[in-house]
Design a protein around this motif. Structure first.
Motif, PDB file in Angstrom:
ATOM      1  N   PRO A 164     -15.585  23.053  16.255  1.00 57.97           N
ATOM      2  CA  PRO A 164     -16.447  23.161  17.434  1.00 57.97           C
ATOM      3  C   PRO A 164     -17.650  24.089  17.279  1.00 57.97           C
ATOM      4  O   PRO A 164     -18.611  23.947  18.017  1.00 57.97           O
ATOM      5  N   GLY A 165     -17.644  25.001  16.343  1.00 55.98           N
ATOM      6  CA  GLY A 165     -18.780  25.893  16.163  1.00 55.98           C
ATOM      7  C   GLY A 165     -19.752  25.442  15.092  1.00 55.98           C
ATOM      8  O   GLY A 165     -20.705  26.142  14.776  1.00 55.98           O
ATOM      9  N   THR A 166     -19.529  24.250  14.531  1.00 54.99           N
ATOM     10  CA  THR A 166     -20.281  23.819  13.353  1.00 54.99           C
ATOM     11  C   THR A 166     -21.129  22.586  13.629  1.00 54.99           C
ATOM     12  O   THR A 166     -20.725  21.684  14.352  1.00 54.99           O
ATOM     13  N   ALA A 167     -22.303  22.568  13.012  1.00 52.54           N
ATOM     14  CA  ALA A 167     -23.173  21.395  12.967  1.00 52.54           C
ATOM     15  C   ALA A 167     -23.438  21.098  11.494  1.00 52.54           C
ATOM     16  O   ALA A 167     -23.284  21.975  10.633  1.00 52.54           O
ATOM     17  N   TYR A 168     -23.843  19.883  11.209  1.00 50.18           N
ATOM     18  CA  TYR A 168     -23.975  19.450   9.822  1.00 50.18           C
ATOM     19  C   TYR A 168     -25.257  18.658   9.626  1.00 50.18           C
ATOM     20  O   TYR A 168     -25.523  17.706  10.374  1.00 50.18           O
ATOM     21  N   VAL A 169     -26.047  19.042   8.637  1.00 47.40           N
ATOM     22  CA  VAL A 169     -27.214  18.251   8.234  1.00 47.40           C
ATOM     23  C   VAL A 169     -26.725  17.313   7.141  1.00 47.40           C
ATOM     24  O   VAL A 169     -26.382  17.750   6.043  1.00 47.40           O
ATOM     25  N   HIS A 170     -26.680  16.037   7.458  1.00 46.77           N
ATOM     26  CA  HIS A 170     -26.155  15.048   6.521  1.00 46.77           C
ATOM     27  C   HIS A 170     -27.178  14.657   5.468  1.00 46.77           C
ATOM     28  O   HIS A 170     -26.855  14.515   4.296  1.00 46.77           O
ATOM     29  N   PHE A 171     -28.429  14.460   5.875  1.00 42.12           N
ATOM     30  CA  PHE A 171     -29.445  13.996   4.931  1.00 42.12           C
ATOM     31  C   PHE A 171     -30.801  14.329   5.522  1.00 42.12           C
ATOM     32  O   PHE A 171     -31.021  14.139   6.719  1.00 42.12           O
ATOM     33  N   HIS A 231     -22.904  27.697  13.219  1.00 48.34           N
ATOM     34  CA  HIS A 231     -22.697  27.562  11.784  1.00 48.34           C
ATOM     35  C   HIS A 231     -23.218  26.179  11.392  1.00 48.34           C
ATOM     36  O   HIS A 231     -22.863  25.184  12.021  1.00 48.34           O
ATOM     37  N   VAL A 232     -24.087  26.113  10.374  1.00 50.17           N
ATOM     38  CA  VAL A 232     -24.624  24.840   9.912  1.00 50.17           C
ATOM     39  C   VAL A 232     -24.290  24.690   8.437  1.00 50.17           C
ATOM     40  O   VAL A 232     -24.428  25.640   7.658  1.00 50.17           O
ATOM     41  N   ARG A 233     -23.865  23.504   8.085  1.00 50.34           N
ATOM     42  CA  ARG A 233     -23.522  23.181   6.700  1.00 50.34           C
ATOM     43  C   ARG A 233     -24.330  21.982   6.229  1.00 50.34           C
ATOM     44  O   ARG A 233     -24.763  21.156   7.031  1.00 50.34           O
ATOM     45  N   CYS A 234     -24.473  21.883   4.915  1.00 50.03           N
ATOM     46  CA  CYS A 234     -25.074  20.715   4.291  1.00 50.03           C
ATOM     47  C   CYS A 234     -24.727  20.726   2.805  1.00 50.03           C
ATOM     48  O   CYS A 234     -24.159  21.701   2.305  1.00 50.03           O
ATOM     49  N   VAL A 235     -25.041  19.657   2.104  1.00 48.45           N
ATOM     50  CA  VAL A 235     -24.780  19.552   0.671  1.00 48.45           C
ATOM     51  C   VAL A 235     -25.972  18.921  -0.021  1.00 48.45           C
ATOM     52  O   VAL A 235     -26.810  18.274   0.621  1.00 48.45           O
ATOM     53  N   THR A 236     -26.034  19.096  -1.331  1.00 45.24           N
ATOM     54  CA  THR A 236     -26.992  18.364  -2.158  1.00 45.24           C
ATOM     55  C   THR A 236     -26.373  18.181  -3.530  1.00 45.24           C
ATOM     56  O   THR A 236     -25.351  18.789  -3.849  1.00 45.24           O
ATOM     57  N   SER A 237     -26.987  17.349  -4.325  1.00 44.80           N
ATOM     58  CA  SER A 237     -26.477  17.137  -5.678  1.00 44.80           C
ATOM     59  C   SER A 237     -26.939  18.289  -6.581  1.00 44.80           C
ATOM     60  O   SER A 237     -27.995  18.881  -6.357  1.00 44.80           O
ATOM     61  N   PRO A 238     -26.153  18.612  -7.603  1.00 45.51           N
ATOM     62  CA  PRO A 238     -26.535  19.697  -8.514  1.00 45.51           C
ATOM     63  C   PRO A 238     -27.862  19.431  -9.236  1.00 45.51           C
ATOM     64  O   PRO A 238     -28.557  20.376  -9.610  1.00 45.51           O
ATOM     65  N   GLU A 239     -28.224  18.154  -9.386  1.00 43.42           N
ATOM     66  CA  GLU A 239     -29.471  17.801 -10.070  1.00 43.42           C
ATOM     67  C   GLU A 239     -30.702  18.043  -9.205  1.00 43.42           C
ATOM     68  O   GLU A 239     -31.809  18.106  -9.711  1.00 43.42           O
ATOM     69  N   ASN A 240     -30.521  18.182  -7.910  1.00 46.56           N
ATOM     70  CA  ASN A 240     -31.654  18.305  -6.992  1.00 46.56           C
ATOM     71  C   ASN A 240     -32.021  19.781  -6.801  1.00 46.56           C
ATOM     72  O   ASN A 240     -31.762  20.392  -5.763  1.00 46.56           O
ATOM     73  N   SER A 241     -32.660  20.322  -7.808  1.00 46.54           N
ATOM     74  CA  SER A 241     -32.998  21.758  -7.789  1.00 46.54           C
ATOM     75  C   SER A 241     -34.010  22.096  -6.699  1.00 46.54           C
ATOM     76  O   SER A 241     -33.970  23.188  -6.138  1.00 46.54           O
ATOM     77  N   VAL A 251     -21.247  24.704  -8.077  1.00 44.42           N
ATOM     78  CA  VAL A 251     -21.074  23.255  -8.099  1.00 44.42           C
ATOM     79  C   VAL A 251     -19.607  22.931  -7.842  1.00 44.42           C
ATOM     80  O   VAL A 251     -18.702  23.523  -8.425  1.00 44.42           O
ATOM     81  N   LYS A 252     -19.395  21.987  -6.929  1.00 46.87           N
ATOM     82  CA  LYS A 252     -18.039  21.543  -6.586  1.00 46.87           C
ATOM     83  C   LYS A 252     -17.819  20.159  -7.191  1.00 46.87           C
ATOM     84  O   LYS A 252     -18.332  19.164  -6.668  1.00 46.87           O
ATOM     85  N   PRO A 253     -17.079  20.102  -8.300  1.00 46.27           N
ATOM     86  CA  PRO A 253     -16.859  18.808  -8.969  1.00 46.27           C
ATOM     87  C   PRO A 253     -16.159  17.806  -8.047  1.00 46.27           C
ATOM     88  O   PRO A 253     -15.261  18.167  -7.279  1.00 46.27           O
ATOM     89  N   ASP A 254     -16.594  16.558  -8.131  1.00 43.32           N
ATOM     90  CA  ASP A 254     -15.980  15.440  -7.410  1.00 43.32           C
ATOM     91  C   ASP A 254     -15.925  15.654  -5.897  1.00 43.32           C
ATOM     92  O   ASP A 254     -15.095  15.055  -5.210  1.00 43.32           O
ATOM     93  N   THR A 277     -22.667  22.984  -2.001  1.00 40.71           N
ATOM     94  CA  THR A 277     -22.605  23.077  -0.536  1.00 40.71           C
ATOM     95  C   THR A 277     -23.408  24.283  -0.071  1.00 40.71           C
ATOM     96  O   THR A 277     -23.577  25.260  -0.806  1.00 40.71           O
ATOM     97  N   PHE A 278     -23.892  24.208   1.148  1.00 47.44           N
ATOM     98  CA  PHE A 278     -24.701  25.270   1.742  1.00 47.44           C
ATOM     99  C   PHE A 278     -24.174  25.581   3.128  1.00 47.44           C
ATOM    100  O   PHE A 278     -23.717  24.686   3.841  1.00 47.44           O
ATOM    101  N   SER A 279     -24.296  26.831   3.521  1.00 48.62           N
ATOM    102  CA  SER A 279     -23.949  27.213   4.889  1.00 48.62           C
ATOM    103  C   SER A 279     -24.873  28.317   5.354  1.00 48.62           C
ATOM    104  O   SER A 279     -25.409  29.091   4.558  1.00 48.62           O
ATOM    105  N   ILE A 280     -25.083  28.337   6.659  1.00 46.87           N
ATOM    106  CA  ILE A 280     -25.908  29.364   7.283  1.00 46.87           C
ATOM    107  C   ILE A 280     -25.314  29.667   8.654  1.00 46.87           C
ATOM    108  O   ILE A 280     -24.804  28.772   9.329  1.00 46.87           O
TER     109      ILE A 280
END
Length: 178
Positions: A80-87, A118-128, A144-147, A157-160
């Motif tokens: 309930p305290g979290t939002a997520y940026v998907h893309f 709290h906001v979370r999001c992810v990106t690929s390791p290649e996307n510097s 980096v979180k494999p798989d 993963t990212f969080s703020i």
């Protein structure tokens, strides 16, 4: 209106009609990152359901009727305290002009208006460039979180944490102009 957009850009909430136009810019904007596999991966990350069900927490920025940037985000149903940026994406011609930052700030305001801090999001390791952008915004990056998203789909993963404001934030609709 989303604050701080460069002249000539307008913002609005995402609509279902934006699905194909957003898909059409992905390969060009990501510069072929990860080749054909990356192209397929990006398209699969944006099924129509996001354009149907997360419109009030997502944005499109346009220039002359064309997609110039977008952010697809949602409020977590589980946390309930979290939002997520998907893309999110910004036309490379607009990089460094504050468009991405303005989209994230608008999303943060929506998240806060619903009591999310709290906001979370992810990106690929290649996307510097994405990783650097998120760190500049104040996100904390993981190793980096494999798989993470399936076999061979590693992620960072990212969080703020957003400030908890004693004054209620106005409803999300007030962040967009009429």
């Amino acid at each position: 209106m989303i604050a701080d957009l460069p002249p000539g850009l307008t913002a609005r909430h995402l609509m279902d009609e934006d699905h194909l136009p957003v898909l059409a810019v992905l390969d060009r904007w990501w510069g072929g990152l990860k080749g054909q596999a990356g192209s397929t991966e990006r398209a699969l990350l944006l099924p129509r359901l996001y354009f149907d069900h997360f419109t009030t927490t997502s944005f499109v920025v346009e220039r002359d009727g064309e997609i110039a940037a977008f952010l697809i985000g949602f409020l977590s149903q589980t946390e309930p305290g979290t939002a997520y940026v998907h893309f999110a994406g910004v036309d490379p011609a607009l990089h460094g002009q504050g468009v991405g930052r303005a989209l994230y700030q608008a999303f943060f305001a929506i998240a806060q208006s619903y009591g999310r801090h709290h906001v979370r999001c992810v990106t690929s390791p290649e996307n510097s460039s994405s990783q650097a952008f998120h760190v500049r915004l104040g996100f904390t990056a993981s190793a980096v979180k494999p798989d993470y998203d399936g076999p061979g789909l590693d992620r960072v993963t990212f969080s703020i944490e957003l400030p908890v404001d004693a004054v209620a934030v106005p409803p999300a609709e007030r962040y967009l102009g009429s």
